[in-house]
Design an enzyme around this catalytic site. Structure first.
Site, PDB file in Angstrom:
ATOM      1  N   GLU A  70      31.072  35.894  38.168  1.00  0.00           N
ATOM      2  CA  GLU A  70      31.733  37.190  38.183  1.00  0.00           C
ATOM      3  C   GLU A  70      31.077  38.142  39.170  1.00  0.00           C
ATOM      4  O   GLU A  70      31.251  39.359  39.104  1.00  0.00           O
ATOM      5  CB  GLU A  70      31.697  37.799  36.769  1.00  0.00           C
ATOM      6  CG  GLU A  70      30.332  38.200  36.257  1.00  0.00           C
ATOM      7  CD  GLU A  70      29.582  37.072  35.578  1.00  0.00           C
ATOM      8  OE1 GLU A  70      28.686  37.321  34.792  1.00  0.00           O
ATOM      9  OE2 GLU A  70      29.917  35.878  35.844  1.00  0.00           O
TER      10      GLU A  70
ATOM     11  N   ASP B  94      28.830  43.166  39.942  1.00  0.00           N
ATOM     12  CA  ASP B  94      28.873  42.257  38.804  1.00  0.00           C
ATOM     13  C   ASP B  94      29.791  42.883  37.739  1.00  0.00           C
ATOM     14  O   ASP B  94      29.721  44.092  37.461  1.00  0.00           O
ATOM     15  CB  ASP B  94      27.468  42.068  38.207  1.00  0.00           C
ATOM     16  CG  ASP B  94      27.491  41.073  37.029  1.00  0.00           C
ATOM     17  OD1 ASP B  94      27.508  39.850  37.317  1.00  0.00           O
ATOM     18  OD2 ASP B  94      27.536  41.530  35.872  1.00  0.00           O
ATOM     19  N   ILE B  95      30.690  42.022  37.168  1.00  0.00           N
ATOM     20  CA  ILE B  95      31.635  42.499  36.147  1.00  0.00           C
ATOM     21  C   ILE B  95      30.896  42.589  34.791  1.00  0.00           C
ATOM     22  O   ILE B  95      30.280  41.594  34.356  1.00  0.00           O
ATOM     23  CB  ILE B  95      32.842  41.558  36.033  1.00  0.00           C
ATOM     24  CG1 ILE B  95      33.575  41.450  37.391  1.00  0.00           C
ATOM     25  CG2 ILE B  95      33.812  42.063  34.964  1.00  0.00           C
ATOM     26  CD1 ILE B  95      34.687  40.421  37.411  1.00  0.00           C
TER      27      ILE B  95
END
Length: 539
Positions: free
Chosen positions: A463, A420-421
């Protein structure tokens, strides 16, 4: 052979057969007539010999004296022509010639008579008739001892030569005859009624036989003629049908050759016939050239990995033609053939053709390259994230199910990495979605270049990214995860500069559900984010 010449040969054989069969008939007929003639001649010769013997007997006595008949006078041409025995009996002399003439007079009957004659006569009564004159001249000229002929009335006439002997000289020497000369002859006139009847019968039989032979030959010739005409008609019909068949064959050939599909005829393995389309596809001018490179058509098939619908030479240990026949109704079978470095795709159909002594197979290949490529594009689009070009969540779920099944089957390790960003919403809010999209693309590229060929990476949503690692435990999975985290941390993104990611890692537990597996890695990611982000957490 031209029909005209056949008829010429037939007529020629007919004429030759007539001559060949008429000739022995004529020969036997002539021999039969000749035999009858010889019988007549033999009869005449026998009569002549009897007269000669009688004359010899008379001459051996120098003539004989007999009692004259009433009114009969002695022969004035003979010496010592009378002999007076007593007052009451006077005998007259009978020489051979006079005796012969008297015998001829008493034997003059309808069916037989004879007479003595000469070209130079002493007695005028012995003057030669026209036949006798012809006969004596012939005998005198040729030296023959006899002469015969049959006149127009079918009478048989015979002349036997009388040769001058010593007994003849006393009467005839003054005529100039010498010993051995022909001084006359005895002519015979025989009735040849029986001869005429027999010879007529022979001739009639010959005519009947010739008529039968002619009729027989005509019948045979007519039968042959009819057969020739019938054969000519049949040949004409055969020629017409042959032309029709050839025309139909050429038409079918044109239709087959203009068909865009490949059409192949095989005997089970070897190629017997291919249409022009496949020849032109392969760059061949003739079937022979094609067969030199491809005795078996499956030599052209390319192998396609991970797709069992593509036909190879042997499929499930079954030869491809039989395999196509068996599976074509239940599977969408395909064949891949390379042309000029590009793959072309075809759908095969096979049908058996039974002949008298064997089974042939007609196989058609319809090109589906455009359709196949479009389907693949659609499949790619359906399974690929449009933005990042990684697999999408749906595709990853399919892959994950297969990976879990394989792991359970072979008891191999299976790990997943969940990414996950960090603070991605802030990026979108600050710089806009275009910049956010660029970040997602850069992250996807980092993942793609950092993972192995067999690893499956996908955009899970927003994301978030997920990677499946077959045959990989958590230790090695965490090493890859840390590598990814470090690369992203050190990477300078356009416009925004620096960025970090949080990662969760977990390993599949045998026989657990996919849902449990996903929840566990999700928890690991949640802990990474809650504990400060930019880190890897293993569960």
């Amino acid at each position: 052979m031209n029909n005209f010449y056949k008829y010429i040969v037939l007529v020629t054989l007919f004429i030759i057969s007539i001559f060949a069969l008429f000739y022995p008939i004529d020969v036997f007929s002539k021999k039969g007539i000749e035999l009858q003639k010889q019988i007549l001649i033999k009869q005449a010769q026998t009569h002549f010999e009897n007269q000669l013997n009688t004359r010899k007997w008379n001459a051996s006595y120098g003539g004989i004296y007999v009692k004259p008949k009433k009114g009969q006078k002695p022969n004035p041409y003979l010496e010592d022509n009378i002999l007076k025995v007593d007052e009451n009996l006077t005998l007259i002399k009978i020489n051979p010639a006079w005796m012969t003439r008297q015998l001829s007079e008493i034997s003059d009957i309808k069916s037989f008579h004879f007479r003595i004659t000469s070209l130079i006569t002493i007695n005028p009564n012995n003057k030669a008739t026209p036949f006798e004159e012809r006969a004596l001249k012939y005998i005198d000229k040729t030296g023959e001892k006899e002469y015969y002929e049959i006149d127009k009335e079918s009478n048989f006439k015979y002349m036997g030569a009388l040769i001058t002997t010593k007994a003849c000289l006393p009467c005839h020497k003054y005529q100039g005859y010498k010993l051995g000369d022909v001084r006359g002859g005895i002519s015979f006139n025989l009735s040849n009624t029986e001869f005429t009847t027999v010879t007529s019968s022979i001739k009639n039989r010959a005519i009947i036989l010739k008529t039968f032979v002619l009729f027989f030959l005509l019948s045979i010739t007519l039968l042959i003629y009819k057969q020739l005409k019938h054969s000519e008609k049949l040949q004409g019909e055969v020629n017409r049908r042959t032309k029709e068949i050839e025309s139909t064959k050429q038409l079918l050939q044109k239709i087959i050759d203009t068909d865009s599909s490949f059409i192949v005829l095989a005997d089970g393995k070897k190629v017997i016939y291919v249409n022009k389309t496949i020849l032109e596809f392969g760059g061949y001018a003739t079937l022979e050239e094609f067969k030199e490179d491809h005795e078996y058509l499956s030599d052209m098939f390319e192998k396609v990995e991970n797709d069992t619908t593509f036909v190879q030479t042997y499929n499930d240990d079954i030869y491809w033609i039989e395999y196509v026949r068996r599976e074509q109704s239940s599977q969408k079978l395909k064949v891949c053939i390379e042309k000029d470095g590009q793959s072309r795709y075809f759908r095969p159909y096979a049908k058996d053709i039974k002949t008298d002594d064997k089974v042939l197979y007609l196989i058609t290949f319809d090109e589906i390259t455009n359709e196949y490529v479009k389907i693949k594009e659609l499949e790619y689009m359906a399974s690929t994230d449009v933005l990042t070009k990684l697999f999408n969540r749906s595709k990853l779920n399919d892959v994950l199910k297969k990976e879990i099944s394989l792991s359970n089957t072979v008891s191999s390790a299976l790990s997943i990495i969940f990414i996950d960003i960090d603070h991605f919403k802030l990026v979108n809010d600050t710089y806009g979605h275009d910049v956010g999209d660029r970040v997602l693309i850069d992250i996807a590229n980092i993942i793609s270049t950092s993972t192995r060929t067999g690893d499956i990476a996908a955009r899970w949503g927003g994301e978030e990214f997920m990677i499946t690692l077959q045959s990989t435990d958590t230790l090695h999975a965490s090493i890859l995860a840390e590598k990814l985290r470090t690369i992203v941390e050190n990477h300078t993104f356009s416009i925004i500069g620096k960025l970090t990611i949080s990662i969760g890692v977990t390993e599949y537990i045998h026989n657990e559900s996919e849902e449990t597996f996903i929840k566990r890695v999700d928890k690991a990611l949640y802990e990474a984010k809650e504990s400060g982000r930019n880190k890897v957490v293993i569960k």
